[in-house]
Design a protein around this motif. Structure first.
Motif, PDB file in Angstrom:
ATOM      1  N   ALA A 180      35.378  95.843  60.015  1.00  0.00           N
ATOM      2  CA  ALA A 180      34.824  96.054  58.677  1.00  0.00           C
ATOM      3  C   ALA A 180      33.565  95.204  58.510  1.00  0.00           C
ATOM      4  N   PRO A 181      32.540  95.715  57.809  1.00  0.00           N
ATOM      5  CA  PRO A 181      31.301  94.986  57.593  1.00  0.00           C
ATOM      6  C   PRO A 181      31.357  94.024  56.418  1.00  0.00           C
ATOM      7  N   GLY A 182      32.526  93.894  55.798  1.00  0.00           N
ATOM      8  CA  GLY A 182      32.710  92.969  54.687  1.00  0.00           C
ATOM      9  C   GLY A 182      34.128  92.452  54.696  1.00  0.00           C
ATOM     10  N   ALA A 183      34.424  91.518  53.801  1.00  0.00           N
ATOM     11  CA  ALA A 183      35.693  90.785  53.829  1.00  0.00           C
ATOM     12  C   ALA A 183      36.905  91.687  53.654  1.00  0.00           C
ATOM     13  N   LEU A 184      37.880  91.516  54.537  1.00  0.00           N
ATOM     14  CA  LEU A 184      39.190  92.136  54.420  1.00  0.00           C
ATOM     15  C   LEU A 184      40.196  91.092  53.976  1.00  0.00           C
ATOM     16  N   GLY A 185      41.159  91.511  53.153  1.00  0.00           N
ATOM     17  CA  GLY A 185      42.232  90.615  52.740  1.00  0.00           C
ATOM     18  C   GLY A 185      43.446  90.781  53.625  1.00  0.00           C
ATOM     19  N   THR A 186      44.433  89.926  53.423  1.00  0.00           N
ATOM     20  CA  THR A 186      45.680  89.997  54.175  1.00  0.00           C
ATOM     21  C   THR A 186      46.347  91.359  53.965  1.00  0.00           C
ATOM     22  N   PRO A 187      46.709  92.052  55.044  1.00  0.00           N
ATOM     23  CA  PRO A 187      47.300  93.383  54.915  1.00  0.00           C
ATOM     24  C   PRO A 187      48.802  93.323  54.647  1.00  0.00           C
ATOM     25  N   GLN A 188      49.319  94.437  54.163  1.00  0.00           N
ATOM     26  CA  GLN A 188      50.761  94.642  54.017  1.00  0.00           C
ATOM     27  C   GLN A 188      51.088  95.999  54.620  1.00  0.00           C
ATOM     28  N   ALA A 189      52.349  96.195  55.002  1.00  0.00           N
ATOM     29  CA  ALA A 189      52.746  97.456  55.622  1.00  0.00           C
ATOM     30  C   ALA A 189      54.109  97.888  55.102  1.00  0.00           C
ATOM     31  N   GLY A 191      56.749 101.669  55.554  1.00  0.00           N
ATOM     32  CA  GLY A 191      57.008 103.085  55.740  1.00  0.00           C
ATOM     33  C   GLY A 191      55.982 103.861  56.522  1.00  0.00           C
ATOM     34  N   GLY A 192      55.355 103.236  57.535  1.00  0.00           N
ATOM     35  CA  GLY A 192      54.383 103.923  58.364  1.00  0.00           C
ATOM     36  C   GLY A 192      52.948 103.839  57.879  1.00  0.00           C
ATOM     37  N   LEU A 193      52.706 103.081  56.791  1.00  0.00           N
ATOM     38  CA  LEU A 193      51.358 102.912  56.263  1.00  0.00           C
ATOM     39  C   LEU A 193      50.981 101.435  56.253  1.00  0.00           C
ATOM     40  N   VAL A 194      49.684 101.166  56.313  1.00  0.00           N
ATOM     41  CA  VAL A 194      49.147  99.810  56.186  1.00  0.00           C
ATOM     42  C   VAL A 194      48.215  99.802  54.982  1.00  0.00           C
ATOM     43  N   PHE A 195      48.296  98.752  54.185  1.00  0.00           N
ATOM     44  CA  PHE A 195      47.509  98.635  52.959  1.00  0.00           C
ATOM     45  C   PHE A 195      46.602  97.417  53.099  1.00  0.00           C
ATOM     46  N   SER A 196      45.288  97.645  53.016  1.00  0.00           N
ATOM     47  CA  SER A 196      44.326  96.587  53.301  1.00  0.00           C
ATOM     48  C   SER A 196      43.287  96.463  52.190  1.00  0.00           C
ATOM     49  N   PRO A 197      43.282  95.356  51.450  1.00  0.00           N
ATOM     50  CA  PRO A 197      42.207  95.132  50.467  1.00  0.00           C
ATOM     51  C   PRO A 197      40.876  94.927  51.185  1.00  0.00           C
ATOM     52  N   PHE A 198      39.811  95.466  50.609  1.00  0.00           N
ATOM     53  CA  PHE A 198      38.496  95.444  51.236  1.00  0.00           C
ATOM     54  C   PHE A 198      37.460  95.047  50.188  1.00  0.00           C
ATOM     55  N   LEU A 199      36.795  93.914  50.409  1.00  0.00           N
ATOM     56  CA  LEU A 199      35.721  93.422  49.542  1.00  0.00           C
ATOM     57  C   LEU A 199      36.156  93.251  48.071  1.00  0.00           C
ATOM     58  N   LYS A 200      37.438  93.118  47.835  1.00  0.00           N
ATOM     59  CA  LYS A 200      38.006  92.963  46.483  1.00  0.00           C
ATOM     60  C   LYS A 200      37.669  94.135  45.561  1.00  0.00           C
ATOM     61  N   ILE A 224      40.580  94.136  43.202  1.00  0.00           N
ATOM     62  CA  ILE A 224      41.772  94.304  44.035  1.00  0.00           C
ATOM     63  C   ILE A 224      41.810  93.107  44.979  1.00  0.00           C
ATOM     64  N   ALA A 225      42.500  92.065  44.542  1.00  0.00           N
ATOM     65  CA  ALA A 225      42.509  90.792  45.266  1.00  0.00           C
ATOM     66  C   ALA A 225      43.777  90.593  46.085  1.00  0.00           C
ATOM     67  N   PHE A 226      44.776  91.469  45.898  1.00  0.00           N
ATOM     68  CA  PHE A 226      45.993  91.337  46.687  1.00  0.00           C
ATOM     69  C   PHE A 226      46.703  92.679  46.769  1.00  0.00           C
ATOM     70  N   VAL A 227      47.591  92.792  47.747  1.00  0.00           N
ATOM     71  CA  VAL A 227      48.526  93.905  47.833  1.00  0.00           C
ATOM     72  C   VAL A 227      49.869  93.321  48.248  1.00  0.00           C
ATOM     73  N   ARG A 228      50.940  93.866  47.688  1.00  0.00           N
ATOM     74  CA  ARG A 228      52.286  93.367  47.981  1.00  0.00           C
ATOM     75  C   ARG A 228      53.216  94.557  48.199  1.00  0.00           C
ATOM     76  N   ALA A 229      53.963  94.520  49.302  1.00  0.00           N
ATOM     77  CA  ALA A 229      54.920  95.582  49.606  1.00  0.00           C
ATOM     78  C   ALA A 229      56.332  95.019  49.550  1.00  0.00           C
ATOM     79  N   THR A 230      57.219  95.693  48.811  1.00  0.00           N
ATOM     80  CA  THR A 230      58.639  95.370  48.826  1.00  0.00           C
ATOM     81  C   THR A 230      59.325  96.389  49.743  1.00  0.00           C
ATOM     82  N   SER A 231      60.650  96.440  49.735  1.00  0.00           N
ATOM     83  CA  SER A 231      61.335  97.405  50.592  1.00  0.00           C
ATOM     84  C   SER A 231      60.983  98.833  50.219  1.00  0.00           C
ATOM     85  N   ASP A 232      60.729  99.095  48.913  1.00  0.00           N
ATOM     86  CA  ASP A 232      60.533 100.480  48.481  1.00  0.00           C
ATOM     87  C   ASP A 232      59.304 100.715  47.609  1.00  0.00           C
TER      88      ASP A 232
END
Length: 283
Positions: A180-189, A191-200, A224-232
């Motif tokens: 990425a050409p700009g800041a990425l945040g800590t990812p979460q995953a 059910g087969g998907l990854v969620f990645s904050p990008f440049l806030k 969009i400064a964070f993403v959080r995944a629970t079990s569902d």
């Protein structure tokens, strides 16, 4: 790497000028998942991505052992990583390790940063180290799914690049990486998907197997400064409030989304909904 060009963007919510280096990812050996232009806030693409998701059952234990576990780090020289069975109330194992992050819990493994420049994986039932992976830059943070570890690091240079890297959780083998050409945040995953904050400003939704971008949400009136995944469920947001990741989130607006914020007196209370994904200390 070739194909770089300087570029300046102005955010849509008054955060000022963000100067970044646009990177031609095709020439850099990574998946082209993070672009400066995309089909943002497309409800059909978000719906398709959510239909592909296979989340766990609410409130269930996700590790392969099927028991609730606590993984604690005890201070000392060296530090000690301890696994504790909360159901049977017994210590399962302990091992000396220079743990310098939160412990990620997968299906058959746990993983953590060790020292400044490595991620390590351990068998969840014994604590035995099964792999070590060198981080070639400044680690931002990491997340995991049942069978994968996903981490972000900044490659420091004349024109910094941020990388999202996917590792096999059992073997440590690298599966893919996306630059990425700009800041990425800590990812979460989940059910087969990854969620990645990008440049806030964006939340990118990627296929966990390939790293291909499935859709992207742009925050219209909130960072969009964070993403959080629970079990569902999956939630994202900032210090001002929280969005639920559902079809309504495609609007990018608080008023049109499933959105909530605590009504607290600002003079006395500092609201904290989740760790800032872009802050390595919190992540």
């Amino acid at each position: 790497m070739s194909g770089r060009a300087a570029m300046t963007l102005r955010s849509g919510h008054g955060a000022g000028l963000i100067t970044i280096a646009a990177l031609a990812l095709a020439g850099c050996g990574g998946v082209g998942a993070f672009g400066l232009t995309s089909d943002d806030n497309n409800v059909d693409r978000l719906t398709d991505a959510l239909e592909r998701r296979a989340p766990g059952k609410a409130g269930t234990v996700q590790n392969a052992g099927g028991k609730p576990m606590l993984f604690a780090v005890a201070s000392g020289k060296p530090r000690t990583l301890i696994a504790y069975d909360l159901q049977d109330k017994v210590e399962v194992w302990r091992t000396p390790s220079d743990v310098t992050s939160r412990v990620l819990v997968g299906g058959r493994f746990v993983a953590h940063r060790e020292g400044d420049a490595a991620l390590v994986g351990r068998a969840i039932d014994s604590g035995k180290q099964t792999w070590s992976h060198r981080i070639d830059g400044s680690c931002v943070g990491a997340g995991c799914a049942a069978d994968r570890v996903f981490y972000v690091y900044e490659e420091v240079g004349a024109k910094p690049t941020w990388w999202l890297v996917a590792l096999d959780g059992v073997s440590g083998a690298e599966m893919w990486r996306a630059g990425a050409p700009g800041a990425l945040g800590t990812p979460q995953a989940q059910g087969g998907l990854v969620f990645s904050p990008f440049l806030k400003q964006w939340l990118s939704v990627l296929d966990a197997r390939s790293g291909a971008q499935l859709t992207r949400i742009r925050g219209i009136d909130a960072e969009i400064a964070f993403v959080r995944a629970t079990s569902d469920e999956v939630f994202f947001g900032s210090k001002t409030g929280v969005f639920r990741l559902d079809q309504r989130a495609a609007s990018g607006k608080k008023s049109d989304s499933t959105y909530g914020a605590a009504a607290l007196p600002k003079e006395f209370v500092h609201s904290q909904y989740h760790a800032d994904s872009f802050d390595p200390v919190q992540s």
